[in-house]
Design an enzyme around this catalytic site. Structure first.
Site, PDB file in Angstrom:
ATOM      1  N   LYS A 166       0.808  -1.439  -0.149  1.00  0.00           N
ATOM      2  CA  LYS A 166       0.318  -0.309   0.205  1.00  0.00           C
ATOM      3  C   LYS A 166       0.828   1.528  -0.247  1.00  0.00           C
ATOM      4  CE  LYS A 166      -1.540   1.467   4.268  1.00  0.00           C
ATOM      5  NZ  LYS A 166      -1.454   2.999   4.461  1.00  0.00           N
ATOM      6  N   ASN A 167       1.879   1.155   0.804  1.00  0.00           N
ATOM      7  CA  ASN A 167       2.325   2.100   0.562  1.00  0.00           C
ATOM      8  C   ASN A 167       3.810   2.450  -0.546  1.00  0.00           C
ATOM      9  OD1 ASN A 167       1.113   3.096   3.225  1.00  0.00           O
ATOM     10  ND2 ASN A 167       1.772   2.206   4.814  1.00  0.00           N
ATOM     11  N   ARG A 180      -4.208  10.080   4.212  1.00  0.00           N
ATOM     12  CA  ARG A 180      -2.732  10.913   4.358  1.00  0.00           C
ATOM     13  C   ARG A 180      -2.136  11.160   3.360  1.00  0.00           C
ATOM     14  NH1 ARG A 180       0.092  13.939   8.157  1.00  0.00           N
ATOM     15  NH2 ARG A 180       2.463  13.462   8.189  1.00  0.00           N
ATOM     16  N   CYS A 222      -4.562   7.714   9.753  1.00  0.00           N
ATOM     17  CA  CYS A 222      -5.268   7.556  10.966  1.00  0.00           C
ATOM     18  C   CYS A 222      -4.682   8.035  12.020  1.00  0.00           C
ATOM     19  CB  CYS A 222      -4.201   6.244  10.806  1.00  0.00           C
ATOM     20  SG  CYS A 222      -4.850   4.421   9.849  1.00  0.00           S
ATOM     21  N   ARG A 239       0.184  14.355  13.672  1.00  0.00           N
ATOM     22  CA  ARG A 239       0.567  13.778  11.831  1.00  0.00           C
ATOM     23  C   ARG A 239       0.416  15.380  11.075  1.00  0.00           C
ATOM     24  NH1 ARG A 239      -1.939   9.067   9.405  1.00  0.00           N
ATOM     25  NH2 ARG A 239       0.542   8.746   8.805  1.00  0.00           N
ATOM     26  N   PRO A 240       1.775  16.022  11.868  1.00  0.00           N
ATOM     27  CA  PRO A 240       1.750  18.022  10.628  1.00  0.00           C
ATOM     28  C   PRO A 240       2.545  17.222  10.008  1.00  0.00           C
ATOM     29  CG  PRO A 240       3.324  17.329  12.887  1.00  0.00           C
ATOM     30  CD  PRO A 240       2.578  15.942  13.166  1.00  0.00           C
ATOM     31  N   ILE A 241       2.466  18.579   9.304  1.00  0.00           N
ATOM     32  CA  ILE A 241       3.061  18.808   7.708  1.00  0.00           C
ATOM     33  C   ILE A 241       4.600  19.524   7.147  1.00  0.00           C
ATOM     34  CG2 ILE A 241       0.985  18.058   6.171  1.00  0.00           C
ATOM     35  CD1 ILE A 241       0.419  19.826   5.592  1.00  0.00           C
ATOM     36  N   ASP A 242       4.965  20.308   8.533  1.00  0.00           N
ATOM     37  CA  ASP A 242       5.899  21.166   8.410  1.00  0.00           C
ATOM     38  C   ASP A 242       6.922  20.709   7.764  1.00  0.00           C
ATOM     39  OD1 ASP A 242       5.713  19.115  10.277  1.00  0.00           O
ATOM     40  OD2 ASP A 242       7.401  20.359  10.903  1.00  0.00           O
ATOM     41  N   LEU A 243       6.612  19.681   7.378  1.00  0.00           N
ATOM     42  CA  LEU A 243       8.510  19.018   6.704  1.00  0.00           C
ATOM     43  C   LEU A 243       8.382  18.967   5.418  1.00  0.00           C
ATOM     44  CD1 LEU A 243       9.373  15.851   9.023  1.00  0.00           C
ATOM     45  CD2 LEU A 243      10.524  18.574   9.091  1.00  0.00           C
ATOM     46  N   ASP A 285       4.480  -0.268  12.252  1.00  0.00           N
ATOM     47  CA  ASP A 285       2.906  -0.357  11.041  1.00  0.00           C
ATOM     48  C   ASP A 285       2.904  -1.780  12.177  1.00  0.00           C
ATOM     49  OD1 ASP A 285       3.551   1.325   8.223  1.00  0.00           O
ATOM     50  OD2 ASP A 285       2.468   1.584  10.432  1.00  0.00           O
ATOM     51  N   ARG A 328      -8.642  -0.364   4.459  1.00  0.00           N
ATOM     52  CA  ARG A 328      -7.955   0.857   4.127  1.00  0.00           C
ATOM     53  C   ARG A 328      -6.791   0.648   3.545  1.00  0.00           C
ATOM     54  NH1 ARG A 328      -7.279   5.860   7.139  1.00  0.00           N
ATOM     55  NH2 ARG A 328      -5.517   6.314   5.997  1.00  0.00           N
TER      56      ARG A 328
HETATM   57  C1  EPZ Z   1       3.790   7.188   6.103  1.00  0.00           C
HETATM   58  O1  EPZ Z   1       3.382   7.515   7.097  1.00  0.00           O
HETATM   59  C2  EPZ Z   1       3.127   5.513   6.386  1.00  0.00           C
HETATM   60  N1  EPZ Z   1       2.055   5.775   5.421  1.00  0.00           N
HETATM   61  C3  EPZ Z   1       2.762   5.074   7.025  1.00  0.00           C
HETATM   62  O2  EPZ Z   1       1.671   4.250   7.502  1.00  0.00           O
HETATM   63  C4  EPZ Z   1       3.796   5.269   8.639  1.00  0.00           C
HETATM   64  O3  EPZ Z   1       3.563   4.611   9.794  1.00  0.00           O
HETATM   65  C5  EPZ Z   1       4.969   5.937   8.734  1.00  0.00           C
HETATM   66  O4  EPZ Z   1       5.033   6.462   7.110  1.00  0.00           O
HETATM   67  C6  EPZ Z   1       6.223   5.580   9.216  1.00  0.00           C
HETATM   68  O5  EPZ Z   1       6.699   4.653   8.631  1.00  0.00           O
HETATM   69  C7  EPZ Z   1       1.883   6.065   3.965  1.00  0.00           C
HETATM   70  O6  EPZ Z   1       3.355   5.963   3.614  1.00  0.00           O
HETATM   71  C8  EPZ Z   1       0.986   6.294   3.227  1.00  0.00           C
HETATM   72  P1  EPZ Z   1       6.704  10.068   8.619  1.00  0.00           P
HETATM   73  P2  EPZ Z   1       4.345   9.720   6.865  1.00  0.00           P
HETATM   74  O7  EPZ Z   1       5.939  11.721   7.867  1.00  0.00           O
HETATM   75  O8  EPZ Z   1       4.797   9.749   5.794  1.00  0.00           O
HETATM   76  C9  EPZ Z   1       6.072  13.106  11.714  1.00  0.00           C
HETATM   77  C10 EPZ Z   1      -0.016   2.462   7.925  1.00  0.00           C
HETATM   78  O9  EPZ Z   1      -0.276   2.041   9.122  1.00  0.00           O
HETATM   79  N2  EPZ Z   1       6.038  14.513  10.247  1.00  0.00           N
HETATM   80  O10 EPZ Z   1       7.554   9.394   8.209  1.00  0.00           O
HETATM   81  O11 EPZ Z   1       2.434  10.105   6.764  1.00  0.00           O
HETATM   82  C11 EPZ Z   1       5.129  12.604  12.529  1.00  0.00           C
HETATM   83  O12 EPZ Z   1       4.482  13.143  13.136  1.00  0.00           O
HETATM   84  C12 EPZ Z   1       0.287   4.037   7.811  1.00  0.00           C
HETATM   85  O13 EPZ Z   1       0.328   2.257   6.548  1.00  0.00           O
HETATM   86  C13 EPZ Z   1       6.996  15.422  10.710  1.00  0.00           C
HETATM   87  O14 EPZ Z   1       6.663  15.749  12.512  1.00  0.00           O
HETATM   88  O15 EPZ Z   1       5.199   9.511   7.926  1.00  0.00           O
HETATM   89  C14 EPZ Z   1       5.267  11.489  12.980  1.00  0.00           C
HETATM   90  O16 EPZ Z   1       6.185  11.612  14.474  1.00  0.00           O
HETATM   91  C15 EPZ Z   1       0.340   4.656   8.878  1.00  0.00           C
HETATM   92  N3  EPZ Z   1       6.348  16.922  10.539  1.00  0.00           N
HETATM   93  C16 EPZ Z   1       7.097  10.742  11.725  1.00  0.00           C
HETATM   94  O17 EPZ Z   1       7.539  12.543  11.572  1.00  0.00           O
HETATM   95  C17 EPZ Z   1       6.261  16.163   8.644  1.00  0.00           C
HETATM   96  O18 EPZ Z   1       5.736  16.683   8.030  1.00  0.00           O
HETATM   97  C18 EPZ Z   1       7.371   9.986  10.987  1.00  0.00           C
HETATM   98  O19 EPZ Z   1       6.011  10.206  10.009  1.00  0.00           O
HETATM   99  C19 EPZ Z   1       5.567  14.912   8.482  1.00  0.00           C
HETATM  100  C20 EPZ Z   1       6.132  13.794   9.422  1.00  0.00           C
END
Ligand code: EPZ
Length: 423
Positions: A22-23, A92, A116, A121-125, A305, A397
């Site tokens: 999926k991812n 997401r 989820c 789940r911020p998007i600042d990065l 996950d 999902r």
């Molecule tokens: C991806 O989510 C996956 N989703 C998630 O899978 C997975 O748990 C996650 O990566 C970690 O491996 C998809 O690929 C669709 P991150 P993503 O950005 O991209 C923080 C599932 O169950 N962060 O690596 O959202 C965030 O809050 C799902 O299949 C910021 O602070 O994960 C978290 O603490 C759930 N600012 C950490 O980074 C940002 O702009 C990891 O998030 C982005 C993230």
């Protein structure tokens, strides 16, 4: 409403075909926006999140349709740059559309993403990276407005190796002429798969899986036929299910190395593994003992996950286990549901202590999120009595035909209309 009805106690025996990840598929579908031609994605499971991404492509004016098991996407006719709240807020992965839309259309208006309920789940990065490439980004009234007039090939440094931000920025860099480099990127296998997809379209991206990704931007990207990697989280879910229920299961179409952290953890407890080139055989040899402790981390560490699923395993393993969740501050809503089954679990600030019980009991449960829901299915399969689970659209999902696959290996699980108990 639809729910799962599970009768616990059966051992699991037989073979399971693991689906494409999926991812991996979600960012690849987003990236298809940038391809000048038709994209064929082979053997695509109809995860709910994949279906939503197809709706997003069609909303933007592109084509996305299944023919048998293959998904066809063609965005040459795409004429919109706006992603409305009702579509964006359901997944997401809608945030992955920001880079491709901005790169293709020169500007973008994207509502905040959903996903989820496992933390803020911020998007600042994502937004910092887009700004670092020279885009003007304003957040207003629940929308992200981005203007790409001054985009330039740049060196971007991620303060945290975010999976989604890495993928978004890789895709944005494709539309910017020149060489861009992304430092401290995520190293997950899905990042490498996105790179392989892009290169199969004539792109030139290197370094995926390492500490620097180099993108040669501005190249024309042509049609391709591509098959995403196997879903390592689905693989891990079935490994844990077999450990919990007992039995012997062969998982086909896997990349064993993607599950090294889980396999090394469980081979020290009660499970025996036979690792082949593209399959894994797992057999529960003896009485389940605690796996000790697990801390979630970015790849190749233990995947967040699989955190809910291994917590359920600890709940039925003799002795104390500890699970530390380091990535998502609220990925613990499955615990309250597991406690309804007689599990002895305490959790505070991401640290979960589990006192394994010889027996847990079926209950009426509600799936809190995708992977938490999967952990409840696993617990129901090895509980005494029956379990009902509501909210299973969250599980759909990320697991396709979950109940069918589990039934094929002996799990007693059905998808039924759930009528609430009236006492
Ligand atoms: C991806 O989510 C996956 N989703 C998630 O899978 C997975 O748990 C996650 O990566 C970690 O491996 C998809 O690929 C669709 P991150 P993503 O950005 O991209 C923080 C599932 O169950 N962060 O690596 O959202 C965030 O809050 C799902 O299949 C910021 O602070 O994960 C978290 O603490 C759930 N600012 C950490 O980074 C940002 O702009 C990891 O998030 C982005 C993230």
């Amino acid at each position: 409403m639809e729910g799962f009805f599970i009768v616990g106690g059966n051992r699991l025996e037989g073979e399971v075909e693991i689906d494409c990840a999926k991812n991996s598929l979600l960012p690849i579908i987003a990236c298809s926006v940038l391809i000048d031609g038709e994209v064929e994605l082979r053997d695509v499971p109809q995860y709910k999140d994949v279906l939503v991404m197809c709706e997003i492509i069609r909303h933007l004016g592109g084509k996305a349709f299944f023919k048998g098991n293959n998904l066809y996407i063609d965005c040459q006719s795409m004429d919109k740059d706006c992603l409305p709240n009702d579509l964006a807020s359901s997944v997401r992965s809608s945030i992955f559309m920001l880079g491709p839309i901005l790169g293709k259309m020169g500007k973008a208006k994207v509502a905040y993403p959903g996903g989820c309920d496992i933390g803020l789940r911020p998007i600042d990065l994502h937004l910092k990276g887009v700004r670092d490439f020279g885009a003007k980004v304003i957040e207003k009234n629940g929308y992200i407005y981005a203007d790409g007039k001054n985009l330039e090939a740049r060196d971007i440094v991620l303060s945290f190796p975010s999976v989604g931000a890495t993928e978004n920025l890789m895709m944005l860099a494709l539309s910017i002429k020149g060489q861009s480099r992304i430092f401290n990127p995520a190293r997950e296998p899905e990042i490498v798969d996105l790179q392989e997809f892009i290169n199969s379209c004539g792109g030139k991206v290197m370094g995926g899986g390492g500490d620097m990704i180099v993108v040669d931007g501005g190249r024309k990207l042509h049609s391709t036929s591509f098959k995403a990697i196997p879903d390592r989280i689905e693989t891990g879910t079935y490994i844990i299910a077999t450990a919990m229920c007992g039995g012997k299961v062969k998982l086909n179409n896997v990349i064993p190395s993607h599950n090294n952290s889980l396999i090394s953890k469980l081979s020290k407890s009660a499970c025996k593994f036979e690792i082949n080139n593209d399959s894994i055989v797992i057999e529960r040899k003896s009485h389940l003992k605690s796996f000790g402790e697990v801390e979630t981390a970015v790849y190749p560490g233990f995947p967040t996950d699989l955190q809910a699923q291994i917590t359920a395993l600890g709940a039925v393993s003799e002795g104390y286990s500890m699970v530390v969740e380091n990535l998502f501050e609220a990925r613990n809503k499955h615990i309250a549901e597991l406690v309804k089954m007689g599990c002895d679990i305490r959790s505070k600030s991401g640290i979960t202590i589990i006192n394994g019980k010889p027996k847990i009991y079926g209950a009426d449960l509600v799936a809190p999120d995708l992977r938490g829901g999967a952990s409840l299915v696993l617990a129901g399969l090895c509980a005494e009595g029956y379990t009902t689970i509501e909210n299973i659209s969250l599980i759909d999902r990320g697991y396709y035909k979950f109940e069918k696959k589990l039934s094929q290996i002996g799990g007693d699980i059905k998808r039924l209309e759930i009528v609430k108990n009236k006492c």
